[in-house]
Write an enzyme that holds these catalytic residues in place. Structure first.
Site, PDB file in Angstrom:
ATOM      1  CG  ASP A   1      -8.972   4.669  -0.314  1.00  0.00           C
ATOM      2  OD1 ASP A   1      -8.192   4.990   0.593  1.00  0.00           O
ATOM      3  OD2 ASP A   1      -8.655   3.904  -1.238  1.00  0.00           O
TER       4      ASP A   1
ATOM      5  CB  THR B   1      -4.043   5.004  -2.609  1.00  0.00           C
ATOM      6  OG1 THR B   1      -3.302   5.841  -1.736  1.00  0.00           O
ATOM      7  CG2 THR B   1      -3.132   4.365  -3.622  1.00  0.00           C
TER       8      THR B   1
ATOM      9  CE  LYS C   1      11.873   0.259  -1.331  1.00  0.00           C
ATOM     10  NZ  LYS C   1      12.212  -0.634  -2.403  1.00  0.00           N
TER      11      LYS C   1
ATOM     12  CB  THR D   1       9.359  10.905   0.243  1.00  0.00           C
ATOM     13  OG1 THR D   1       8.638  10.880   1.479  1.00  0.00           O
ATOM     14  CG2 THR D   1       9.080  12.202  -0.473  1.00  0.00           C
TER      15      THR D   1
ATOM     16  N   GLY E   1      -4.771   5.718   4.358  1.00  0.00           N
ATOM     17  CA  GLY E   1      -3.692   5.114   5.147  1.00  0.00           C
ATOM     18  C   GLY E   1      -2.366   5.793   4.878  1.00  0.00           C
TER      19      GLY E   1
END
Length: 920
Positions: free
Chosen positions: A252, A254, A441, A471, A551
């Site tokens: 993975d 993150t 956002k 971002t 992801g």
């Protein structure tokens, strides 16, 4: 009764080890279940922790049905006449549709229920108290529907040993049939066949299971005691050897390669960009904006002039930049789902009413809670530049300006982030000016069509992604009171619909999402974990192919792959273009086929299309790549990729992750490693091995994986040799005595042979190591040899069979040639020579001596010598003490072992193994 007792012992050892594993599981479940907190909560809401469901550690705010909040007392809940309509059970943990209808009011009250009103089974109420209606139970709960039944994992070494044991069983049957045939099938031959089967049953290594299980327990203990990888836990003790056979590592991103600690790095306004070293400029702009607004408002208390109009004194250019910075910061400070939580000074949670009166918004007591660490990073950044979120409840938000003034905003609507929409929004009303603003956002892919035309957004998003930043695009739209009222009525109507609710609600919200004013682009960095680069480089040198399944979006994933050296500096990357049909997939696969030694980057959607039409071709091409990055992967996709790799290559796979979304991938792999990280402990609890940092993987594989595999291979083959040698002696003995089915050794001699006389030295092989740990770390290339499985194969097995036949033959014939007058001397000479041969063979097999090995050798020899005094029913004690006995035993032992020592010496000199070249 020897065989049943023996088998009972084998089963007892296996059952005990499984029971210990099970008890540890129970203990860690209990530990996780007891982690509860008490914090201050807003009335009509509570915080829950979902880390056991989706792997996210941040708290989520859940809201009560508003019409029940107006009841005078708790008891009145049981007297109202109401019902709940809920959708049928489904997998998705991020959505829910239902309605709450109260029939005893006039007119009946209808209220829509969404994900915000639910508490799934498996989540924990972190603060507040909850009274609820149970809707789903048992197999209908989301947590049960999302779990796959974990299969019990068997190591490749165990499967290989099973094959060899089957071969030994066939050899046992064949040998017994040959003996009966040579007898000439006289008399009741089938009875003789059974007797031979029992006589030669030592060919089947029953004690192999016990030795291996105890060995595995020892490896697990060594791994957990290793000070170089503190905090490592072995949760599945059956597969430590798998760590030494891995070819594919699927990781993975993150929280596994990165720290999952977000730091705000960049604010881009289109014409001007601010980085870490220019944040003080933003602070100055914010201070300027609010000081001017404040002075204006102070001079005229009834003034409702918005901040922009108040800046007439500033120069023209300065004003525009200053106001744009101020608008951007305000938007970031308002558009989120973050809640500030205050700890009381005494340590206990304060009462909600008391807190409201006290209004103690002191900075040191405040922590932020949100459903994602990105959100918290943004709000912490606005605090650092002067605009602080100090309070939030279900209907309002309060911000503190640099001058200490508290601004209140009424929260009219919140549109939560979903993986489909990839954006979130809020509609707020400024209490002082009554202006209504819609802030939004989200990801650049979703926002680029919503904001007004501009020429910089796409380019800057690409630039930031290349820097490894996550971002978010921030935009706003001013609404009049009429526009908002019209929207609200349509929105509420859509939320009550029972069919296609999600589509209808999305359609209403989209009517607002047009021509929004682009305010800014934010960049947040997720820093790499310590030691990730050298670890990935080491694994690549060890011949392990690394796939990153994440992801996250394509640009960020590609950037992290390069910065972490998952893709080496010299390699090109082929970014697989998005494909939606069979034809497009065919063309893109052909384009990729022409590339050589190139890392592949592909998104989950394109991957799905390729696997649907060209599964075999795609897997064949992907497996040739030095590295593969799959972005935008769902948890089920991750598990499917692991399963496909196992099917197509037949090689061993390892999956490593840290969140609940990695559990299915970890369970699907041959070997699952979980990291205890920010995303909770679900992955580490579901894994076979749990570590605290990614860099520990290197040592776990190249040191512990190597030694576990090498040791088990040696131990397994030696235990087989121990059974084969005594069966050979029995066969020689029977054939000399006219194929009589008479046992050579009886009673305690057989029990002692498999236990006290040889057990300790043979088991001490679990301490052997062919390469020092620091050498294994320095030369990870040595790991490549292990994946070929040469330490235990039919070739090495046949070598051990030949050794056993040679030694068994020499020992028996030697004893028969040298025995005098009495048969009892054959037993004494051959058995003593057999014990000595076994001890010498262990010494021959050992590559690095450990003091415990020496102790084990002398302990076994001592046990044998001491027991000779009690074995007078088998041995003639007077004969044993003669010089004749000593020289005959010595001669037979030398003949059985010396040739093997000579061969080993010559082999070491003429074709030494790769590791010996490094250690000499």
């Amino acid at each position: 009764m020897e065989v049943p007792l023996h088998q009972g012992f084998v089963l007892a050892v296996t059952i005990t080890r499984e029971a210990i594993d099970e008890f540890r599981r129970f203990q860690r479940d209990k530990e996780v279940n007891s982690q509860l907190y008490s914090k201050l909560t807003i009335r009509g809401s509570c915080f829950i922790r979902t880390d056991q469901l989706d792997g996210e550690t941040d708290w989520k705010l859940k809201v009560a049905v508003s019409c029940t909040q107006r009841l005078p007392a708790l008891g009145d809940l049981f007297s109202i006449n109401a019902y709940v309509y809920a959708q049928k059970p489904q997998l998705d943990i991020h959505s829910f549709e239902g309605t709450f209808t109260r029939e005893d009011s006039d007119p009946p009250i209808h209220e829509s229920l969404s994900i915000e009103n639910t508490l799934w089974a498996g989540t924990v109420v972190a603060s507040g108290t909850v009274i609820g209606v149970v809707i789903y139970t048992g197999k209908e709960t989301r947590s049960v529907m999302n779990t796959s039944n974990p299969k019990s994992k068997a190591g490749l070494l165990d499967l290989e040993l099973n094959q060899l044991t089957k071969a030994l069983f066939l050899a046992l049957v064949a040998l017994s049939v040959v003996m009966v045939t040579l007898q000439g099938f006289v008399g009741p031959w089938y009875r003789n066949l059974l007797r031979f089967l029992l006589l030669f049953s030592y060919i089947i290594p029953i004690s192999l299971r016990v030795n291996l299980d105890m060995g595995k327990a020892a490896y697990g203990w060594m791994i957990m005691r290793d000070e170089s990888i503190p905090g490592t836990v072995v949760r599945t003790s059956t597969i430590p050897e798998e760590l030494g056979r891995l070819v594919y590592l699927l990781t993975d991103k993150t929280g596994t390669l990165t720290q999952n600690e977000m730091v705000f790095k960049r604010l881009h306004l289109g014409t001007v960009s601010y980085g870490p070293d220019t944040m003080d400029e933003i602070q100055n702009h914010v201070v300027d904006s609010y000081s001017q607004t404040h002075s204006q408002a102070g001079g005229n208390t009834t003034s409702s002039t918005p901040p922009r109009k108040a800046q007439s004194s500033a120069p023209k250019v300065r004003k525009s930049v200053s106001s744009r910075v101020h608008e951007a910061v305000k938007a970031v400070a308002l558009c989120h789902n973050v809640t500030p939580v205050y700890e009381s000074r005494a340590g206990a949670a304060t009462d909600a009413e008391f807190a409201e009166v006290d209004q103690d918004f002191s900075d040191e007591n405040r922590t932020y809670q949100a459903s994602s660490p990105d959100e918290v990073a943004l709000v912490q950044w606005t605090e650092s530049v002067g605009l602080t979120l100090v309070n939030r409840d279900l209907t309002s938000m309060q911000l503190r300006t640099p001058s200490g003034q508290v601004l209140t905003y009424c929260l009219l609507q919140t549109f939560p982030f979903t993986s489909e929409s990839k954006r979130m929004g809020v509609i707020v009303r400024d209490e002082s000016t009554a202006e209504i603003t819609f802030y939004m956002k989200g990801a650049d892919t979703a926002m680029s069509t919503i904001v007004q035309y501009n020429d910089w957004l796409e380019e800057e998003c690409g630039n930031m992604a290349r820097e490894g930043l996550r971002t978010l695009v921030v935009a706003k739209k001013a609404l009049t009171e009429e526009q908002y009222q019209d929207f609200e009525s349509r929105y509420n109507q859509a939320r009550l619909s029972l069919h296609d609710r999600a589509l209808k609600v999305a359609a209403v919200v989209e009517s607002l999402e047009r021509e929004m004013e682009l305010l800014c682009l934010t960049g947040v960095e997720d820093q790499l974990q310590a030691g990730v680069r050298p670890t990935l480089e080491m694994l690549r040198n060890a011949g392990i192919k690394i796939w990153m399944l994440t992801g996250d979006k394509l640009e960020t994933a590609t950037c992290i792959a390069k910065s972490s050296h998952l893709v080496s500096r010299t390699q090109d990357t082929h970014i697989f273009r998005p494909v939606t049909s069979r034809g497009e997939a065919h063309l893109e696969l052909n384009a990729f086929r022409r590339k050589h030694d190139c890392a592949l980057v592909i998104s989950g959607d394109s991957l799905e299309v390729c696997l649907k039409y060209y599964e075999h071709e795609f897997m064949e091409l992907a497996c040739q790549c030095p590295a593969v990055v799959c972005c935008r992967c769902s948890p089920t996709q991750k598990a499917r990729i692991v399963s496909l790799l196992r099917q197509h290559t037949g090689r061993r796979t390892c999956a490593i992750g840290d969140g609940g979304n990695d559990v299915s991938m970890i369970q699907a792999a041959d070997c699952g490693i979980g990291i205890e990280g920010k995303e909770g402990r679900q992955a580490s609890l579901a894994a076979d091995f749990s570590i605290t940092q990614f860099r520990h993987v290197g040592r776990l594989l190249v040191v512990h994986g190597r030694s576990s595999y090498k040791r088990s291979a040696a131990l397994g083959q030696f235990v087989m040799h121990r059974g084969l040698i005594i069966s050979t002696m029995q066969a020689v003995f029977s054939s000399v005595f006219y194929f009589a089915s008479v046992p050579l050794y009886q009673g305690f001699l057989m029990v002692g042979y498999a236990t006290v006389y040889t057990m300790f030295p043979v088991f001490s092989l679990v301490l052997d190591e062919d390469v020092r740990p620091d050498t294994a770390m320095l030369y990870p290339e040595l790991y490549k040899d292990l994946t070929k499985g040469r330490s235990l194969s039919f070739k090495t097995f046949l070598v051990w069979v030949l050794i056993s036949v040679y030694q068994g033959g020499i020992l028996m014939y030697g004893a028969l040639v040298l025995f005098e007058s009495e048969f009892v001397h054959v037993v004494a000479i051959s058995f003593t020579a057999l014990i000595l041969t076994e001890l010498l063979m262990v010494a021959l097999t050992v590559r690095t001596w450990h003091w415990l090995m020496v102790v084990a050798q002398f302990l076994s020899l001592g046990c044998y010598v001491a027991s000779l005094a009690f074995l007078n029913e088998y041995f003639d004690v007077a004969f044993i003490t003669t010089v004749t006995f000593v020289w005959k035993v010595s001669a037979i032992t030398v003949v059985s072992c010396l040739p093997l020592y000579t061969l080993k010496f010559l082999r070491r000199k003429l074709s030494p193994p790769s590791y010996s070249k490094l250690t000499s």
